[in-house]
Design a protein around this motif. Sequence first.
Motif, PDB file in Angstrom:
ATOM      1  N   ILE A 117      21.936 -36.884  -4.759  1.00  0.00           N
ATOM      2  CA  ILE A 117      22.960 -36.143  -4.932  1.00  0.00           C
ATOM      3  C   ILE A 117      23.558 -36.551  -6.429  1.00  0.00           C
ATOM      4  CG2 ILE A 117      25.604 -36.126  -4.256  1.00  0.00           C
ATOM      5  CD1 ILE A 117      24.360 -34.568  -2.404  1.00  0.00           C
ATOM      6  N   ASP A 118      24.138 -35.252  -7.045  1.00  0.00           N
ATOM      7  CA  ASP A 118      24.935 -35.709  -8.179  1.00  0.00           C
ATOM      8  C   ASP A 118      26.138 -36.187  -7.968  1.00  0.00           C
ATOM      9  OD1 ASP A 118      26.456 -35.706 -10.556  1.00  0.00           O
ATOM     10  OD2 ASP A 118      25.218 -33.819 -11.235  1.00  0.00           O
ATOM     11  N   ALA A 119      26.298 -37.382  -7.983  1.00  0.00           N
ATOM     12  CA  ALA A 119      27.368 -38.355  -7.445  1.00  0.00           C
ATOM     13  C   ALA A 119      28.859 -38.024  -8.273  1.00  0.00           C
ATOM     14  CB  ALA A 119      27.424 -39.942  -7.249  1.00  0.00           C
ATOM     15  N   THR A 128      30.545 -31.453  -3.152  1.00  0.00           N
ATOM     16  CA  THR A 128      29.110 -31.222  -2.610  1.00  0.00           C
ATOM     17  C   THR A 128      29.782 -30.031  -1.291  1.00  0.00           C
ATOM     18  OG1 THR A 128      28.019 -32.933  -2.963  1.00  0.00           O
ATOM     19  CG2 THR A 128      27.430 -31.615  -0.924  1.00  0.00           C
ATOM     20  N   ASN A 181      28.090 -38.002  -0.441  1.00  0.00           N
ATOM     21  CA  ASN A 181      27.153 -38.885  -1.053  1.00  0.00           C
ATOM     22  C   ASN A 181      26.609 -39.983  -0.310  1.00  0.00           C
ATOM     23  OD1 ASN A 181      27.940 -37.268  -3.633  1.00  0.00           O
ATOM     24  ND2 ASN A 181      29.047 -39.118  -4.402  1.00  0.00           N
ATOM     25  N   GLN A 182      27.411 -40.412   0.535  1.00  0.00           N
ATOM     26  CA  GLN A 182      26.912 -41.226   1.555  1.00  0.00           C
ATOM     27  C   GLN A 182      25.730 -40.700   2.690  1.00  0.00           C
ATOM     28  OE1 GLN A 182      30.127 -43.244   3.640  1.00  0.00           O
ATOM     29  NE2 GLN A 182      28.562 -44.023   5.175  1.00  0.00           N
ATOM     30  N   HIS A 231      32.749 -38.429  -1.489  1.00  0.00           N
ATOM     31  CA  HIS A 231      32.320 -39.414  -1.058  1.00  0.00           C
ATOM     32  C   HIS A 231      31.328 -39.462   0.118  1.00  0.00           C
ATOM     33  CE1 HIS A 231      32.098 -43.909   0.177  1.00  0.00           C
ATOM     34  NE2 HIS A 231      32.441 -43.381   1.388  1.00  0.00           N
ATOM     35  N   ASN A 265      26.748 -29.892  -6.186  1.00  0.00           N
ATOM     36  CA  ASN A 265      25.755 -30.164  -5.233  1.00  0.00           C
ATOM     37  C   ASN A 265      25.804 -28.801  -4.010  1.00  0.00           C
ATOM     38  OD1 ASN A 265      24.609 -32.792  -6.150  1.00  0.00           O
ATOM     39  ND2 ASN A 265      26.750 -33.151  -5.741  1.00  0.00           N
ATOM     40  N   MET A 307      18.354 -41.439  -5.948  1.00  0.00           N
ATOM     41  CA  MET A 307      19.692 -40.483  -5.744  1.00  0.00           C
ATOM     42  C   MET A 307      19.593 -39.175  -5.862  1.00  0.00           C
ATOM     43  SD  MET A 307      22.933 -40.768  -5.001  1.00  0.00           S
ATOM     44  CE  MET A 307      23.784 -42.160  -5.498  1.00  0.00           C
ATOM     45  N   GLN A 364      22.394 -39.208   0.140  1.00  0.00           N
ATOM     46  CA  GLN A 364      21.918 -39.848  -1.114  1.00  0.00           C
ATOM     47  C   GLN A 364      20.409 -40.139  -0.695  1.00  0.00           C
ATOM     48  OE1 GLN A 364      23.613 -43.831  -1.050  1.00  0.00           O
ATOM     49  NE2 GLN A 364      23.557 -44.146   1.190  1.00  0.00           N
TER      50      GLN A 364
END
Length: 292
Positions: free
Chosen positions: A3-5, A9, A288-289, A285, A50, A1, A292
């Motif tokens: 990204i820091d989910a 971002t 992150n998608q 979201h 992020n 991972m 990632q």
Amino acid sequence: MLIDADGYTYCHEHLHIDLSTQKGDIDCRLDQYALIKAEMDALVERGVYNIIEVTNSFMGRNPQFIENLISDTGINILLSTGYYIEGFFPPELYSKSAKSISQEMTREIVVGIEGSSLKASVIGEIGSSQSTFTDIEKKVFEAAAMTHFETGRPISTHQSMSTMGRQQIELLNRFGVDMQSVTIGHCDLKDNLDDILWLLDQGCFVQFDTIGKNAYYPDSRRIAMLKALSERGRLNQVMLSMDITRRSHLQQNGGLGFCYLVDTFIPLLLENGISQTEIDTMMRHNPNQLFQ
């Protein structure tokens, strides 16, 4: 991972960039560490964890500067590899093959960026000129496609004044790139809802990433376009950012500063009927998608 989910971002930013030689303006040298550090601290306090830093080779990228920001603020910064647009290419690029350019990009992703401990995580920002797409720019896109297949990393593009996005997608499609790994930049600089809907239909992400640049296109119109996309249920492929590139964009220098997006623009979206869930989709979201 990568990204820091847990955090938001910003999908398209510059923390150290120097286009002052090409533009003949010292304002285009963004390098004031103390001011930028303070703004990163403020973003982290607001839940922005992020930054996708899309400064690449020959744009004044400074990985040591980024290493210090990461260490001093705790913000997560993803660096980029590639080349920008015609007029900002090193002379030697013109004689290189797409394969040779791709090998450079791949090396920065797999081995690392020379002189630092960091690796590139994004192929970008690669672009096309305003209302045209030059042969050398297309060669960079071909190299980006090769690098994507080699590394699996996403591609982030630059549209000059929201032009040539369709041509960028058509070219990447011709190279066989999966559109779910592509984000088209600067979609928010003119009235172009039909173009944006077409891009979304291809499966890529689009960026409303010049928020606050009202001299180019007013935020009121950006909000109206985002509202139109919301009404169509299409915000699940949209990301937001500010594309800060100049000293004068920083708050202490009289600009809006990096926090404008979360402090001012997002409340305006809420006032105009865009839900918190949709904002979370665009700010958390979707990045992150993709990253990632």
